[in-house]
Design a protein around this motif. Structure first.
Motif, short mmCIF file in Angstrom:
data_model
loop_
_atom_site.label_atom_id
_atom_site.label_comp_id
_atom_site.label_asym_id
_atom_site.label_seq_id
_atom_site.Cartn_x
_atom_site.Cartn_y
_atom_site.Cartn_z
N LEU A 129 46.54 20.54 18.27
CA LEU A 129 46.34 21.41 17.40
C LEU A 129 46.92 22.96 17.70
O LEU A 129 47.87 23.45 16.95
N MET A 130 46.66 23.23 18.97
CA MET A 130 47.34 24.70 19.30
C MET A 130 48.71 24.84 19.61
O MET A 130 49.33 25.90 19.40
N TYR A 131 49.54 23.85 20.20
CA TYR A 131 50.80 23.86 20.71
C TYR A 131 51.86 22.91 19.97
O TYR A 131 52.84 23.15 20.17
N TRP A 132 51.47 22.37 19.10
CA TRP A 132 52.24 21.21 18.62
C TRP A 132 52.37 21.35 16.97
O TRP A 132 51.29 21.09 16.46
N THR A 133 53.26 21.16 16.36
CA THR A 133 53.56 20.99 14.88
C THR A 133 53.81 19.54 14.76
O THR A 133 54.32 18.82 15.73
#
Length: 180
Positions: A129-133
């Motif tokens: 969730l924090m680092y990837w689209t």
């Protein structure tokens, strides 16, 4: 797992579902059931420790700056969940087994191992969730020790299936299958 996740949200949901199911199963085993096994015929504790050892590097890789990860050719789409599952099953059919840093040597209490395992799944969810689209999951490559280069999405598919594979294997060995 009943569905075939693809999107970032679906992958996170599947990780979350595994984070509920698997720890509940392992925590409910008696201490004798949990530790009954050998290095050759793994106990549930061995399987759980192996999953911890396998999940942690993927969770860590999700925190790496994306410019440090190889780009995937733009015209090469990620395979779907079932294709990655089949690729892994084919590798297993050749006799591939865990080795090196992925060989389990469980120590600690059952509660501690279950909590550590649950934490790896929570970390995977968080880092995804924090680092990837969603689009970035297809743009970069991680290298699996047996399957070779996989898109980040494919590595997450592998991770999901790998957890499911071991959970079902332990359930079958204890004659405790569940019907999802």
């Amino acid at each position: 797992m009943t569905g075939q996740p693809y999107s970032q949200d679906e992958i996170r949901d599947a990780l979350g579902a595994m984070r509920v199911r698997a720890p509940a199963f392992f925590a409910a085993l008696s201490p004798g059931e949990f530790t009954r096994g050998t290095a050759e015929r793994w106990s549930p504790a061995h399987h759980l420790h192996h999953l911890i050892l396998s999940n942690k590097p993927v969770a860590y890789a999700l925190t790496l700056p994306q410019d440090r990860l190889p780009l995937r050719p733009g015209d090469l789409p990620s395979r779907e969940y079932m294709q990655v599952r089949d690729l892994y099953r084919e590798a297993l059919a050749t006799g591939v087994r865990a080795s090196g840093r992925y060989l389990p040597d469980p120590h600690g209490t059952q509660d501690a191992l279950v909590a550590e395992y649950s934490g790896t799944l929570e970390l995977l969810e968080h880092n995804l969730l924090m680092y990837w689209t969603d689009a970035e999951l297809d743009a970069h490559t991680l290298v699996h020790p047996v399957l070779g280069p996989l898109s980040v999405r494919e590595m997450l598919f592998f991770t999901l299936y790998h957890n499911e594979h071991h959970l079902k294997g332990v359930q079958a060995s204890l004659n405790r299958t569940e019907n999802p």
